[in-house]
Enzyme design. Structure first.
Site, PDB file in Angstrom:
ATOM      1  CG  ASP A  12      -6.955  -2.195   1.350  1.00 49.68           C
ATOM      2  OD1 ASP A  12      -6.901  -1.302   2.207  1.00 49.68           O
ATOM      3  OD2 ASP A  12      -7.704  -2.138   0.355  1.00 49.68           O
ATOM      4  CD  GLU A  13      -0.723  -3.019  -1.122  1.00 55.08           C
ATOM      5  OE1 GLU A  13      -0.858  -2.242  -0.153  1.00 55.08           O
ATOM      6  OE2 GLU A  13      -0.778  -2.646  -2.308  1.00 55.08           O
ATOM      7  CE  LYS A  15       0.027   0.991   2.034  1.00 51.08           C
ATOM      8  NZ  LYS A  15      -0.962   0.159   1.345  1.00 51.08           N
ATOM      9  CE  LYS A  17       3.159  -8.809  10.813  1.00 50.43           C
ATOM     10  NZ  LYS A  17       2.958 -10.231  10.894  1.00 50.43           N
ATOM     11  N   GLY A  39      -6.300   3.261   5.558  1.00 50.46           N
ATOM     12  CA  GLY A  39      -6.711   2.613   6.797  1.00 50.46           C
ATOM     13  C   GLY A  39      -5.668   1.583   7.154  1.00 50.46           C
ATOM     14  CG  HIS A  40      -1.850   2.216   7.204  1.00 48.09           C
ATOM     15  ND1 HIS A  40      -0.771   3.040   7.047  1.00 48.09           N
ATOM     16  CD2 HIS A  40      -2.264   1.930   5.949  1.00 48.09           C
ATOM     17  CE1 HIS A  40      -0.552   3.235   5.753  1.00 48.09           C
ATOM     18  NE2 HIS A  40      -1.456   2.584   5.080  1.00 48.09           N
ATOM     19  CB  THR A  41      -5.543  -2.862  10.516  1.00 48.26           C
ATOM     20  OG1 THR A  41      -6.594  -2.331   9.716  1.00 48.26           O
ATOM     21  CG2 THR A  41      -6.123  -3.533  11.740  1.00 48.26           C
ATOM     22  CD  GLN A 227      -4.263   6.220  -0.431  1.00 53.21           C
ATOM     23  OE1 GLN A 227      -3.465   7.110  -0.651  1.00 53.21           O
ATOM     24  NE2 GLN A 227      -4.981   6.175   0.664  1.00 53.21           N
ATOM     25  CB  THR A 304     -15.265   2.420   3.098  1.00 57.49           C
ATOM     26  OG1 THR A 304     -14.609   1.368   2.401  1.00 57.49           O
ATOM     27  CG2 THR A 304     -14.611   3.741   2.751  1.00 57.49           C
ATOM     28  CE  LYS A 334      -5.011 -10.083   5.469  1.00 62.48           C
ATOM     29  NZ  LYS A 334      -6.284  -9.453   5.179  1.00 62.48           N
ATOM     30  CB  THR A 417       2.816 -16.487   9.091  1.00 63.34           C
ATOM     31  OG1 THR A 417       3.509 -16.126  10.304  1.00 63.34           O
ATOM     32  CG2 THR A 417       3.819 -16.897   8.041  1.00 63.34           C
TER      33      THR A 417
HETATM   34  P1  IMP Z   1     -10.046   8.088  -3.173  1.00 67.29           P
HETATM   35  O1  IMP Z   1      -8.632   7.944  -2.753  1.00 67.29           O
HETATM   36  O2  IMP Z   1     -11.018   8.114  -2.015  1.00 67.29           O
HETATM   37  O3  IMP Z   1     -10.287   9.201  -4.143  1.00 67.29           O
HETATM   38  O4  IMP Z   1     -10.442   6.750  -3.979  1.00 67.29           O
HETATM   39  C1  IMP Z   1      -9.852   6.444  -5.227  1.00 67.29           C
HETATM   40  C2  IMP Z   1      -9.610   4.941  -5.357  1.00 67.29           C
HETATM   41  O5  IMP Z   1      -8.581   4.562  -4.467  1.00 67.29           O
HETATM   42  C3  IMP Z   1     -10.821   4.062  -5.024  1.00 67.29           C
HETATM   43  O6  IMP Z   1     -10.788   2.899  -5.832  1.00 67.29           O
HETATM   44  C4  IMP Z   1     -10.558   3.680  -3.583  1.00 67.29           C
HETATM   45  O7  IMP Z   1     -11.211   2.482  -3.222  1.00 67.29           O
HETATM   46  C5  IMP Z   1      -9.057   3.517  -3.607  1.00 67.29           C
HETATM   47  N1  IMP Z   1      -8.427   3.710  -2.294  1.00 67.29           N
HETATM   48  C6  IMP Z   1      -8.209   4.874  -1.656  1.00 67.29           C
HETATM   49  N2  IMP Z   1      -7.584   4.667  -0.490  1.00 67.29           N
HETATM   50  C7  IMP Z   1      -7.397   3.340  -0.393  1.00 67.29           C
HETATM   51  C8  IMP Z   1      -6.762   2.500   0.585  1.00 67.29           C
HETATM   52  O8  IMP Z   1      -6.223   2.945   1.607  1.00 67.29           O
HETATM   53  N3  IMP Z   1      -6.768   1.171   0.317  1.00 67.29           N
HETATM   54  C9  IMP Z   1      -7.306   0.653  -0.819  1.00 67.29           C
HETATM   55  N4  IMP Z   1      -7.894   1.385  -1.748  1.00 67.29           N
HETATM   56  C10 IMP Z   1      -7.935   2.730  -1.547  1.00 67.29           C
END
Ligand code: IMP
Length: 440
Positions: A12-13, A15, A17, A39-41, A227, A304, A334, A417
């Protein structure tokens, strides 16, 4: 030159953007690991109208006409989630067809029973739950490694697909019921499988050949990591990690390309830290400051909706990510979220059981006991949203950035920014030093 964009923290850094900003400079954008847990916004302004895209499986390059997007062999693909995403993009006017979206025939499938297994396994972990996204990512990779998974290529052979789904469905039912869950509806699984086959087969391709041939013809590749380094199955805070290699090594195995084709690596890192799910987080702020950062940064999961845990910038992790991925440069995101703070802390080391270290411990238990060693810096207390030149940033913001850079061991090529493409400072000198001429 090719480029890989990698998360340098726990995901969630921002990426999405950075990939979106850079996609116009590349011919092909490829995902190589993870699944729809990502989840890439991406926020785009078209004819004055703001459009928000949350992409889970399809590379963020898809919103750029003329780019080819590849879902590599290392990705785990939920056909249902992919079809929903394709439909949503089309509904927003984005072209998705068999020429601009290619899916590796070697990528493994996430089937509905994988999500059911994810839920049961997490429930059995109790207080040690990983806090997964419940998308079935772990169970799908388990099946891949156990050599019993179904692959995207199986969708191109409907005659044998039904038989394979019947066999794996029965195995999954046995496992699910042994964990206290419900058996799966085998007939529905087969019907769904044939529907997915019909819709997705045109996109299935030999993507390793495609990528290597394209590189040979002089086309440029952008690898989009999902991730992040600290969630990497080998290098992250095991077992509180995802089930794939989300650091740069995954790009070779997950796209089928040799290391020399990776090119530059850029790590994306927030000006503070967040994490979703369980596991150690040394700089976590479980107080009003943590809540303030969460609120100002809109720190709720793109996949989620879960509130993200928040904390100060951790230079121990930044340095580790620079080392593991060989990062040429960082993209800081950010920064504006910190605009109102009186002072800021930066973690420069850990104290674990009375001993100071600048390294990430291998064990989650040790990391959970790590007390951060902080430096304190004054806040700039001025609005930085939308600033696009480094020299226009308040002096104290520049000071904070310089210190982060020094501690991390890689220069900032980008400083974001705001959410929109033009709300970015591009350090052309840094990119030039990396051997990359970029004019955005
Ligand atoms: P999984 O990938 O659903 O098995 O989750 C394993 C861990 O990775 C959990 O702590 C999730 O919250 C985290 N995680 C998986 N995908 C993301 C992502 O895109 N962003 C941030 N955390 C993630």
């Amino acid at each position: 030159m090719n480029l890989a964009i990698i998360g340098a923290q726990w995901g969630d850094e921002g990426k999405g953007k950075i990939v979106d900003l850079l996609a116009p400079h590349f011919d092909i954008v490829a995902r190589y690991q993870g699944g729809h847990n990502a989840g890439h916004t991406v926020i785009i302004r078209r004819d004055g109208v703001e459009q928000k895209f949350v992409l889970h499986l399809i590379p963020s390059g898809i919103t750029h006409p003329g780019k080819v997007c590849v879902i590599g062999n290392g990705v785990v693909v939920s056909p249902e989630a992919l079809l929903v995403e394709m439909d949503e993009l089309r509904a927003k006017g984005v072209e998705v067809n068999e020429r601009n979206l290619l899916i590796s025939n070697r990528a493994h499938l996430i089937l509905p029973y994988h999500a059911a297994l994810d839920r049961q396994i997490e429930a059995h972990r109790g207080g040690n739950a990983v806090g997964t996204t419940m998308r079935g990512i772990g169970p799908a990779y388990e099946d891949k490694m156990a050599r019993r998974g179904l692959r995207v290529g199986d969708l191109t052979d409907p005659a044998t697909l039904a038989e394979k789904l019947s066999t794996t469905g029965k195995q999954a039912s046995r496992l699910l019921t042994s964990l206290g869950g419900e058996p799966i509806d085998e007939a529905k699984l087969i019907d769904d499988g044939l529907r997915w086959a019909d819709k997705l087969a045109p996109h299935v391709a030999e993507t390793a050949y495609f990528l290597n041939n394209a590189a040979r013809e002089g086309k440029t590749l952008l690898f989009e990591g999902a991730q992040a380094t600290m969630l990497d199955i080998d290098h992250g805070t095991y077992p509180f990690v995802t089930s794939s290699n989300s650091s740069v090594g995954g790009a070779c195995t997950g796209a089928g390309i040799p290391p020399r084709l990776v090119g530059l690596t850029i790590g994306v890192i927030k000006a503070y830290t967040t994490r979703v799910g369980g596991g150690p987080f040394p700089t976590e702020l479980d107080d009003d400051m943590g809540e303030l950062i969460r609120a100002r940064g809109g720190e709720y999961g793109a996949s989620t909706g879960r509130p993200r845990r928040t904390g100060w910038f951790d230079a121990v992790i930044a340095r580790y990510a620079v080392m593991i991925n060989g990062l040429d440069a960082l993209a800081l995101t950010k920064l504006d979220v910190l605009d109102e703070l009186d002072e800021l802390k930066i973690c420069v080391g850990y104290r674990i059981d009375g001993r100071e270290t600048g390294e990430v411990p291998y064990d989650a238990g040790l990391m959970a006991r790590a007390e951060p060693v902080y430096e304190t810096w004054p806040g700039w207390k001025e609005r930085t949203v939308g600033i696009s030149r480094l020299e226009d940033l308040p002096a104290r913001a520049q000071q904070y950035i310089r210190r982060l850079e020094e501690l991390s061991g890689a220069p900032f090529g980008f400083i974001s920014t705001g959410a929109e493409r033009n709300e970015t400072i591009i350090a052309a000198d840094v990119l030039n030093r990396c051997g990359w001429e970029l004019s955005v």
